[in-house]
Design an enzyme around this catalytic site. Sequence first.
Site, mmCIF file in Angstrom:
data_model
loop_
_atom_site.group_PDB
_atom_site.id
_atom_site.type_symbol
_atom_site.label_atom_id
_atom_site.label_comp_id
_atom_site.label_asym_id
_atom_site.label_seq_id
_atom_site.Cartn_x
_atom_site.Cartn_y
_atom_site.Cartn_z
ATOM 1 N N ASN A 7 18.667 -6.612 -15.478
ATOM 2 C CA ASN A 7 17.844 -5.698 -14.740
ATOM 3 C C ASN A 7 17.033 -6.703 -13.959
ATOM 4 O O ASN A 7 16.155 -7.370 -14.349
ATOM 5 C CB ASN A 7 16.696 -5.161 -16.144
ATOM 6 C CG ASN A 7 15.851 -4.227 -15.463
ATOM 7 O OD1 ASN A 7 15.532 -3.905 -14.216
ATOM 8 N ND2 ASN A 7 15.315 -3.551 -16.369
ATOM 9 N N ARG A 91 21.088 -2.442 -13.757
ATOM 10 C CA ARG A 91 20.044 -1.385 -13.454
ATOM 11 C C ARG A 91 19.781 -1.290 -12.194
ATOM 12 O O ARG A 91 19.217 -2.385 -11.808
ATOM 13 C CB ARG A 91 18.932 -1.680 -14.468
ATOM 14 C CG ARG A 91 18.072 -0.523 -14.506
ATOM 15 C CD ARG A 91 16.617 -0.587 -15.188
ATOM 16 N NE ARG A 91 15.783 0.545 -15.307
ATOM 17 C CZ ARG A 91 14.708 0.726 -16.052
ATOM 18 N NH1 ARG A 91 14.234 -0.164 -16.682
ATOM 19 N NH2 ARG A 91 13.935 1.651 -15.817
ATOM 20 N N HIS A 180 14.002 7.052 -14.975
ATOM 21 C CA HIS A 180 13.972 6.994 -16.523
ATOM 22 C C HIS A 180 15.360 7.709 -16.902
ATOM 23 O O HIS A 180 15.569 7.979 -18.075
ATOM 24 C CB HIS A 180 13.220 7.547 -17.308
ATOM 25 C CG HIS A 180 11.903 6.503 -17.371
ATOM 26 N ND1 HIS A 180 10.521 7.300 -17.432
ATOM 27 C CD2 HIS A 180 11.543 5.237 -17.251
ATOM 28 C CE1 HIS A 180 9.391 6.523 -17.332
ATOM 29 N NE2 HIS A 180 10.106 5.249 -17.051
ATOM 30 N N LEU A 209 7.738 8.264 -22.950
ATOM 31 C CA LEU A 209 6.039 7.798 -22.842
ATOM 32 C C LEU A 209 5.895 6.361 -23.111
ATOM 33 O O LEU A 209 5.994 5.802 -24.252
ATOM 34 C CB LEU A 209 5.403 8.493 -23.763
ATOM 35 C CG LEU A 209 5.511 10.119 -23.837
ATOM 36 C CD1 LEU A 209 4.592 10.772 -24.746
ATOM 37 C CD2 LEU A 209 5.388 10.858 -22.503
ATOM 38 N N GLY A 210 5.809 5.673 -21.923
ATOM 39 C CA GLY A 210 5.626 4.164 -22.205
ATOM 40 C C GLY A 210 4.753 3.848 -21.033
ATOM 41 O O GLY A 210 3.651 4.506 -20.655
ATOM 42 N N ASN A 211 4.739 2.572 -20.426
ATOM 43 C CA ASN A 211 3.802 2.398 -19.339
ATOM 44 C C ASN A 211 4.036 3.284 -18.179
ATOM 45 O O ASN A 211 3.036 3.606 -17.659
ATOM 46 C CB ASN A 211 4.105 0.843 -19.019
ATOM 47 C CG ASN A 211 3.038 0.013 -18.834
ATOM 48 O OD1 ASN A 211 1.852 0.512 -18.555
ATOM 49 N ND2 ASN A 211 3.167 -1.328 -18.661
ATOM 50 N N GLY A 212 5.216 3.520 -17.963
ATOM 51 C CA GLY A 212 5.549 4.425 -16.947
ATOM 52 C C GLY A 212 6.176 5.649 -17.995
ATOM 53 O O GLY A 212 6.618 5.512 -18.758
ATOM 54 N N ARG A 241 -0.734 4.417 -12.850
ATOM 55 C CA ARG A 241 -0.456 5.618 -12.166
ATOM 56 C C ARG A 241 -0.995 6.687 -12.069
ATOM 57 O O ARG A 241 -1.314 7.382 -13.208
ATOM 58 C CB ARG A 241 1.440 5.505 -11.993
ATOM 59 C CG ARG A 241 1.636 4.432 -11.721
ATOM 60 C CD ARG A 241 3.391 4.846 -11.569
ATOM 61 N NE ARG A 241 3.888 3.474 -12.210
ATOM 62 C CZ ARG A 241 5.345 3.632 -12.752
ATOM 63 N NH1 ARG A 241 5.887 4.731 -12.699
ATOM 64 N NH2 ARG A 241 5.841 2.534 -13.458
ATOM 65 N N PHE A 284 -2.107 1.511 -24.041
ATOM 66 C CA PHE A 284 -2.838 2.741 -24.772
ATOM 67 C C PHE A 284 -3.506 2.018 -26.254
ATOM 68 O O PHE A 284 -4.330 2.748 -26.805
ATOM 69 C CB PHE A 284 -1.582 3.672 -25.263
ATOM 70 C CG PHE A 284 -1.327 4.670 -24.130
ATOM 71 C CD1 PHE A 284 -1.261 4.380 -22.926
ATOM 72 C CD2 PHE A 284 -1.663 6.214 -24.369
ATOM 73 C CE1 PHE A 284 -1.103 5.373 -21.876
ATOM 74 C CE2 PHE A 284 -1.645 7.087 -23.445
ATOM 75 C CZ PHE A 284 -1.302 6.547 -22.017
ATOM 76 N N ARG A 285 -2.937 1.082 -26.732
ATOM 77 C CA ARG A 285 -3.467 0.348 -27.972
ATOM 78 C C ARG A 285 -4.945 0.022 -27.893
ATOM 79 O O ARG A 285 -5.786 0.245 -28.446
ATOM 80 C CB ARG A 285 -2.637 -0.658 -28.319
ATOM 81 C CG ARG A 285 -1.314 -0.650 -28.956
ATOM 82 C CD ARG A 285 -0.528 -1.513 -29.306
ATOM 83 N NE ARG A 285 0.166 -2.032 -28.082
ATOM 84 C CZ ARG A 285 1.361 -2.730 -27.927
ATOM 85 N NH1 ARG A 285 1.777 -3.325 -28.923
ATOM 86 N NH2 ARG A 285 1.483 -3.163 -26.646
ATOM 87 N N ILE A 332 5.137 4.468 -26.185
ATOM 88 C CA ILE A 332 3.756 5.219 -26.655
ATOM 89 C C ILE A 332 4.832 6.277 -27.561
ATOM 90 O O ILE A 332 4.329 7.031 -28.706
ATOM 91 C CB ILE A 332 3.296 6.168 -25.676
ATOM 92 C CG1 ILE A 332 2.508 4.721 -24.972
ATOM 93 C CG2 ILE A 332 2.293 7.089 -26.245
ATOM 94 C CD1 ILE A 332 1.924 5.293 -23.858
ATOM 95 N N GLU A 384 18.309 1.636 -23.092
ATOM 96 C CA GLU A 384 18.596 1.700 -21.772
ATOM 97 C C GLU A 384 19.770 0.697 -21.421
ATOM 98 O O GLU A 384 20.921 0.902 -21.000
ATOM 99 C CB GLU A 384 17.578 1.617 -20.945
ATOM 100 C CG GLU A 384 16.823 2.821 -20.758
ATOM 101 C CD GLU A 384 15.389 2.704 -20.326
ATOM 102 O OE1 GLU A 384 14.457 1.974 -21.015
ATOM 103 O OE2 GLU A 384 14.904 3.017 -19.184
HETATM 104 P P1 ADP Z 1 7.315 0.093 -20.075
HETATM 105 O O1 ADP Z 1 7.371 1.414 -19.511
HETATM 106 O O2 ADP Z 1 6.724 -1.209 -19.393
HETATM 107 O O3 ADP Z 1 8.764 -0.048 -20.803
HETATM 108 P P2 ADP Z 1 6.617 0.439 -23.213
HETATM 109 O O4 ADP Z 1 7.759 1.691 -23.151
HETATM 110 O O5 ADP Z 1 6.939 -0.735 -23.665
HETATM 111 O O6 ADP Z 1 6.759 0.366 -21.389
HETATM 112 O O7 ADP Z 1 5.405 1.088 -23.294
HETATM 113 C C1 ADP Z 1 4.259 0.382 -23.355
HETATM 114 C C2 ADP Z 1 3.048 1.296 -23.963
HETATM 115 O O8 ADP Z 1 3.468 1.610 -25.419
HETATM 116 C C3 ADP Z 1 1.533 0.576 -23.917
HETATM 117 O O9 ADP Z 1 0.766 1.417 -23.481
HETATM 118 C C4 ADP Z 1 1.362 0.331 -25.368
HETATM 119 O O10 ADP Z 1 0.032 0.482 -25.833
HETATM 120 C C5 ADP Z 1 2.397 1.566 -26.229
HETATM 121 N N1 ADP Z 1 2.892 1.047 -27.354
HETATM 122 C C6 ADP Z 1 3.859 0.038 -27.624
HETATM 123 N N2 ADP Z 1 3.849 -0.365 -28.968
HETATM 124 C C7 ADP Z 1 3.011 0.316 -29.689
HETATM 125 C C8 ADP Z 1 2.300 0.710 -30.956
HETATM 126 N N3 ADP Z 1 3.105 0.055 -31.995
HETATM 127 N N4 ADP Z 1 1.675 1.600 -31.259
HETATM 128 C C9 ADP Z 1 0.792 2.232 -30.270
HETATM 129 N N5 ADP Z 1 1.270 2.095 -29.134
HETATM 130 C C10 ADP Z 1 2.302 1.315 -28.738
#
Ligand code: ADP
Length: 401
Positions: A7, A91, A180, A209-212, A241, A284-285, A332, A384
């Site tokens: 990637n 990727r 995604h 649901l993640g950073n993106g 974003r 989000f943490r 997330i 992925e």
């Molecule tokens: P990316 O899109 O960069 O792959 P991720 O899927 O790793 O991102 O998601 C990152 C998000 O997930 C961050 O906002 C983080 O706070 C949240 N996150 C990751 N692990 C945990 C956890 N154990 N508890 C709560 N939130 C989490």
Amino acid sequence: MLILVINAGSSSLKYQLFDMDEHKVLAKGLCERIGIAGSKNTHTLADGTKIVTEVNMNTHADAIRILTDRLTDAEHGVIKSMADIDAVGHRVLHGGQKFSGSVIVDDAVIAAIEECIPLGPLHNPANLTGIQACREVMGDVPQVAVFDTAFHQTMPEKAYMYAIPYEYYRKYAIRRYGFHGTSHRYVSAKAAEMLGKPASELKIITCHLGNGSSIAAVSGGKCVDTSMGLTPLEGLPMGTRSGDLDPAILGFIAEHEGLSTTELVNMLNKKSGVLGISELSSDFRDLATAREEGNHQATLALEIFDYKVKKYIGSYAAAMGGVDAIVFTGGIGENNKTARNVALEGLEFMGVELDPEKSQQSLKNVDISAPTSRVKVLVIETDEEFVIASDTLELVTAAKA
Ligand code: ADP
């Protein structure tokens, strides 16, 4: 068969080496700050041991050479030489309208990925650099491209067209593509497997649901709608974003703040989302901690996110005429039970009932809905890289037959 998954980003390169016969990851790693002072490689072995090396990497080909050294290292190596690797899977962000599935890379595919650069100006050049670097260092080992957009190519015209003058579609292929796709494809298939039903009989809403973040409506195993658009900026508010907004806001801000279009897009990509609202963090943490401390803007950012997830779920259930399962995945989706539970609150009218115990736990690959729930709610760990490796294995095996 050994498959290397790559990637490649503009200044980074992530890799994983899969042994597909044993179904395991032999080693993985990250090369960062390629072409920038202070580049380093973090190599992780199957037992979790990390080897961090600060090493000069001017180009992606240098990064491939470094990972070659790590993978074949006398002490920690997992293979004798790179000739042991049967194929490489990459990727690739944007396949435009040209790719609705993964393909073996040849000159025509490289040219087609180049043609998609205007649609993915940040990622596609980097992805191509990764492909070229492998060619340079690994010779003619077969390479496969797996596109983030491919799974969404089944969306009907009414879902992917924007209501702007048609000539922009004709001239520039401006439409919704979605991203995604590899994750939505994997978790929707896994959901069907967990429910013990063929994907062709199911209506599934997948929430990555993640950073993106993006949500997809998958009916009969095919994507019929998704929240990201021409670029990964549309849809849900994300870490940094904005997601959906009234496009007139752009003209307003540009005029009042004297921003150029590049600065505007940068603001929407990097300074908005939950970071923009909370003025605190994109993570989000951090926001959850701040909410516990009574921080209003952090609380609001999380509320806006959860509310938007709920609205997309409602609209995709309407679009599909029902829903059998809602899947949560991504950092997330997999880990943040509050975000999941709040997004589903009040959806009992649609047949969504959470199990009071399971929905409070942090388990993966589980059904967290009540036994009586008409709609199943699944938390599924996405993978992925494994999908990229599987597609690569399948295409390369078929080509040899
Ligand atoms: P990316 O899109 O960069 O792959 P991720 O899927 O790793 O991102 O998601 C990152 C998000 O997930 C961050 O906002 C983080 O706070 C949240 N996150 C990751 N692990 C945990 C956890 N154990 N508890 C709560 N939130 C989490």
